[in-house]
Enzyme design. Structure first.
Site, PDB file in Angstrom:
ATOM      1  N   ASP A 769       0.801  -1.220   0.000  1.00  0.00           N
ATOM      2  CA  ASP A 769       0.000   0.000   0.000  1.00  0.00           C
ATOM      3  C   ASP A 769       0.835   1.272   0.000  1.00  0.00           C
ATOM      4  O   ASP A 769       0.433   2.272  -0.536  1.00  0.00           O
ATOM      5  CB  ASP A 769      -0.936   0.001   1.215  1.00  0.00           C
ATOM      6  CG  ASP A 769      -2.033   1.042   1.067  1.00  0.00           C
ATOM      7  OD1 ASP A 769      -2.689   1.033   0.017  1.00  0.00           O
ATOM      8  OD2 ASP A 769      -2.187   1.876   1.977  1.00  0.00           O
ATOM      9  N   LYS A 773       3.950   1.375  -3.975  1.00  0.00           N
ATOM     10  CA  LYS A 773       3.352   2.451  -4.779  1.00  0.00           C
ATOM     11  C   LYS A 773       4.304   3.646  -4.884  1.00  0.00           C
ATOM     12  O   LYS A 773       4.375   4.303  -5.921  1.00  0.00           O
ATOM     13  CB  LYS A 773       2.016   2.867  -4.178  1.00  0.00           C
ATOM     14  CG  LYS A 773       0.937   1.804  -4.398  1.00  0.00           C
ATOM     15  CD  LYS A 773      -0.358   2.169  -3.732  1.00  0.00           C
ATOM     16  CE  LYS A 773      -1.392   1.055  -3.971  1.00  0.00           C
ATOM     17  NZ  LYS A 773      -2.647   1.290  -3.252  1.00  0.00           N
TER      18      LYS A 773
END
Length: 914
Positions: A769, A773
């Site tokens: 998460d 990213k």
């Protein structure tokens, strides 16, 4: 049918009638006989005018002509008319003369002027001119109610006089008022019978409003003991028609008549009627539009006055229409040419012809507010000497004209063909249309011009008829009409030969996502005129006004997601708004806040001191499409930005459409930039191809300047070799505190309790998460074309706990793995190292990865504390010693601060001072 009514002459010459010849029938009085027997439309005769046994017979056509024996006196002039700076001229409009109290205030202003001599020009009382025109309209329409309307005019002035005057002055004025109303009753009766009124009849009737206000003011001034005379300017000002609804002064004749008038009444204070004048044949007329201002300028020129002051109800001339630009400022000075340009383009300054009389004698005009005498007003004068050359000084003001249409005549057969332009504008002239602006390409391939929208149909039809053969033969390809246009004019005398003015204007319009349809600039360079869509006009005006530092850079903000980050951002905006306005000339207006269930909208700005309460009490059901439409349709603010503070993929999927609408986007949401590569590339391509901005600094490292640092390196020609960093503030906190005898599960629980982790800590420990990213975002910013799936991730979630049904279950079972974590820590410590969870962008080998690594205790990554992030850039320039950015990388305050920074960066790019 014959009637007899006394009708005294107000003028020394006879007023107009419907006559063809004149003969005098007596000498002791001045009156008329209207013989309408020659008017075929009436078939009768009306006699008006018998007083003291004498009358004047007058056979009629449609003009009033003076009796031959009556003319302006030819007495020897004994009193010299002084001229020069001893005179000051004041003009008071209908609003200033609207009530008895205001008339008294006018008298006080005049008496407070220390000038040796004063000439005061007055309009009729407020709304009286309209009432007088209405009398004429009713009479010629044969509407009997004109008598009632005349009585209302009488009552209005009688009541004003009784409130203002007393004693002999009141009796004298009321006697004159009764006499004038009797004359008007007779005149209107003749108009009623005839069924029409000549222009001279109408001008005679309408001019009485000025006569009465001038008389009342002169009496009010006399009450103070100051010598004062009132002047009927029809005895002095001589004008001649110069076009439809336009007259030109005859200065020589007017000067002679003023000298003669002054020889009879050489007062120190003269109150004169505005708006009205006479022809050379002594026929009453008016000065048409803005006639009172024109009267003041003419009389100021005749006496070579020191200054002409136009008193009104505003503090001066604004830099733009304050109804459209709330930040418009009062201009202290304007040159004659600037005022001329502004008034042409609809600004509420002065009619261009008003400036001509004073301009030739270099007499300044000052616009002042009668209701705010402390305001200095705006002085219109010859351009003062000033060579500062600043761009914000060379542009003085902005004006707009709405409801226009653009006519485009285009064709290859126009090039090099003499007379094409002449033929086009001859057609326009024959139609009677008013051409506001003309623009022609140097290739002569097309000519376009703007006309009022109500006239464009006739223009288009006439052009199609005139060029029917050329269109059929293909010499002209089209006569095109573009409706719904407005003009924006930028005015300033010092724009001439000042580089960069046009560039700044068009840059401001482009950044506000406004398309320019046509451009015109004269070689004098006093103005730049652009044609725009009417729906864009207010935004364009505000954008241009802001760009030249005449007002604040205003940014309309829509906040999506008023949760932890969004709410913190709103509080930061609330605390900093006043400082930004005062110190940085930036006005950030939040005009919308939307969550997942409710939204709050405002056209002008939400009160951020109570945004939570308003969102709770006044919100409506959330609808993202309506929210965006509210932003897009707002024409008050030229620049708009949507700030996405969510982590929602569906919200991020709309960025491209918002940018295409001209709405800027700022976000800490990683989903758009770490999502499918083609979507990311599409966004970046759109951003580079337009003036719409997409800022996302907070998507990596919260508020740390990581994206901007990377861009700075690339834009200056450096080559990225490797980016390595601890990107997760959560995992930084965990491993910085996982030392000594503390257990891994205990540190994770502490981080969760402190709010550093997601509600389910597995979202952080998985590395997906946040870390992955951020790595993919930096890789793409570095030029690598990687998908998220190309980044291998070593998850920190024990495989056996990945399937836990809840975060609580995960936290309960996590301690069973503490021994494994303690073993990894012990091995690292034995080698003099620490554990750190890092992301790596290997630009040389074009790959990335996220994993747990060990670093020596003297390595910068081992020196972190708390939830700090650290990123090391190894580049061609920073090869031996990487460039390091370090700081807090988690928490609502720093993330919101990063978003706030992007908002200020956007404002700066839109024209706010750095």
């Amino acid at each position: 049918m014959t009637g007899r009514v006394a009708l005294p002459v107000v003028h020394r010459a006879m007023v107009a009638s419907l006559a063809t010849n004149i003969r005098q029938g007596g000498t002791s009085a001045q009156c008329w006989k209207y013989d309408l027997s020659q008017d075929r439309s009436l078939g009768g005769s009306v006699r008006i005018g018998q007083s003291q046994g004498s009358f004047l017979t007058h056979r009629s056509t449609n003009l009033l002509r003076p009796a031959a024996a009556i003319s302006v006196e030819q007495d020897d002039v004994n009193t010299y008319l002084p001229k020069g700076d001893m005179w000051s001229v004041h003009k008071f409009g209908g609003t200033c003369m609207g009530t008895p109290q205001r008339i008294q205030s006018v008298a006080d202003i005049v008496l407070s002027d220390s000038s040796e001599r004063k000439l005061v020009i007055v309009s009729a009382m407020s709304k009286v001119t309209d009432m007088m025109y209405n009398l004429v309209h009713k009479a010629q329409s044969r509407d009997d109610s004109y008598m009632i309307a005349l009585e209302e005019v009488f009552e209005k002035h009688m009541a004003a006089a009784k409130d203002l005057l007393d004693g002999e002055d009141l009796a004298s004025f009321l006697s004159q008022l009764h006499s004038d109303v009797s004359s008007l009753r007779a005149m209107l009766s003749a108009i009623y019978i005839a069924g029409h009124a000549t222009e001279s009849f109408s001008d005679f009737v309408v001019g009485h409003g000025e006569l009465w206000s001038a008389q009342m003011l002169s009496y009010a001034i006399k009450k103070s003991g100051a010598p004062c005379s009132w002047m009927d300017t029809r005895e002095v000002l001589v004008v001649k028609p110069s076009g439809p609804n336009q007259v030109d002064p005859d200065y020589l004749e007017s000067e002679k008549r003023l000298q003669k008038w002054f020889s009879r009444q050489p007062a120190e204070i003269i109150v004169a009627t505005g708006f009205i004048a006479s022809t050379a044949e002594n026929i009453p007329t008016t000065l048409k539009r803005d006639g009172s201002d024109f009267s003041a300028a003419i009389i100021g020129s005749l006496v070579r006055a020191r200054q002409v002051t136009i008193w009104t109800d505003v503090d001066g001339v604004f830099s733009a229409d304050p109804r459209k630009v709330s930040e418009a400022v009062i201009l202290s000075t304007l040159s004659y040419q600037e005022a001329w340009e502004m008034s042409y383009f609809g600004a509420n300054v002065l009619h261009p012809r008003t400036i001509i009389p004073v301009m030739k004698d270099n007499i300044p005009i000052v616009i002042r507010n009668m209701f705010n005498i402390s305001a200095p007003g705006t002085m219109i004068c010859r351009q003062p000497a000033n060579d500062n050359g600043d761009l914000d000084a060379c542009v003085k003001s902005f004006a707009t004209i709405d409801n226009l249409a653009l006519v485009n005549v285009e064709g290859t057969g126009m090039a090099g063909v003499p007379g094409t332009s002449s033929a086009i504008f001859s057609v326009v002239k024959d139609v009677g249309a008013n051409v506001i602006m003309i623009s022609q390409a140097s290739s002569e391939h097309s000519i376009c011009f703007a006309v009022p929208e109500k006239e464009v149909a006739a223009v288009s039809a006439a052009l199609h008829v005139r060029f029917r053969e050329a269109l059929a033969a293909g010499r002209l390809s089209k006569v095109e009409v573009i409706n719904g246009c407005s003009i924006l004019a930028v005015v300033g005398l010092r724009m001439a030969s000042t580089p960069g003015v046009s560039a700044m204007l068009f840059d401001a319009l482009a950044k506000a996502n406004i398309n320019v349809r046509a451009i015109a600039q004269g070689c004098s360079e006093y103005n730049i005129t652009v044609v725009l869509k009417q729906e864009d006009c207010v935004r364009a005006l505000r954008a241009a006004h802001s760009r030249f530092f005449l007002s604040k850079t205003t940014l309309a903000v829509g906040i999506i997601g008023p949760g932890l980050i969004g709410g913190t951002l709103l509080n930061q905006l609330k605390d900093q708004a006043a400082v930004l306005k005062e110190n940085m000339n930036i006005d950030l207006r939040v005009i919308g806040i939307t969550g997942s269930s409710t939204m709050l909208l405002s056209d002008t700005g939400i009160d951020l001191t109570q945004w939570k309460e308003l969102l709770r009490k006044e919100a409506e059901p959330a609808d993202l499409a309506n929210f965006v439409r509210h932003m897009s349709d707002n024409h008050v603010f030229p620049n708009k930005v949507l700030v996405d503070c969510t982590a929602d993929t569906s919200v991020a999927s709309h960025y491209y459409d918002w940018l295409k609408k001209g709405i800027h986007v700022i976000t800490p949401n990683k989903k758009a930039n770490s999502g499918p590569l083609d979507r990311y590339l599409k966004l970046r391509t759109l951003q580079r191809a337009s003036y719409t901005h997409y800022f996302y600094e907070a998507t990596v490292g919260a508020g740390l300047p990581i994206i901007s640092t990377l861009r700075g390196l690339l834009e200056t020609g450096d080559k990225i070799l490797r980016i390595e960093g601890i990107f997760s503030g959560t995992l930084s906190y965990i491993f910085n505190n996982f030392e000594g005898t503390r257990t891994f599960s205990n540190v994770v629980a502490e981080a969760k309790e402190a709010g550093y982790t997601e509600p389910d800590p597995r979202d952080d420990l998985s590395g997906t998460d946040v870390a992955r990213k951020q790595v993919i975002i930096l890789a793409r910013e570095s030029g690598l074309t990687l998908e998220l799936s190309d980044i291998p991730v070593k998850s920190l979630v024990p495989e056996a706990l990945a399937s836990c049904s809840s975060a609580d279950e995960f936290m309960q079972k996590l301690p069973s793995f503490d021994e494994d974590w303690a073993k990894q820590r012990s091995e690292a410590e034995a080698a003099g190292e620490v554990l750190r969870y890092v992301g790596v962008v290997d630009a040389v080998n074009q790959k990335g990865q996220v994993e747990l690594r060990r670093y020596k205790r003297d390595h910068p990554f081992a020196q972190l504390s708390g939830s700090d992030n650290i990123i090391a850039f190894t580049t061609s320039r920073y090869k031996e010693q990487p460039l390091i950015v370090r700081g807090p990388g988690a928490g609502a305050e720093v993330t919101a601060g990063g978003v706030f920074c992007d908002m200020l960066r956007l404002a700066s790019s839109l024209g706010a001072p750095s």
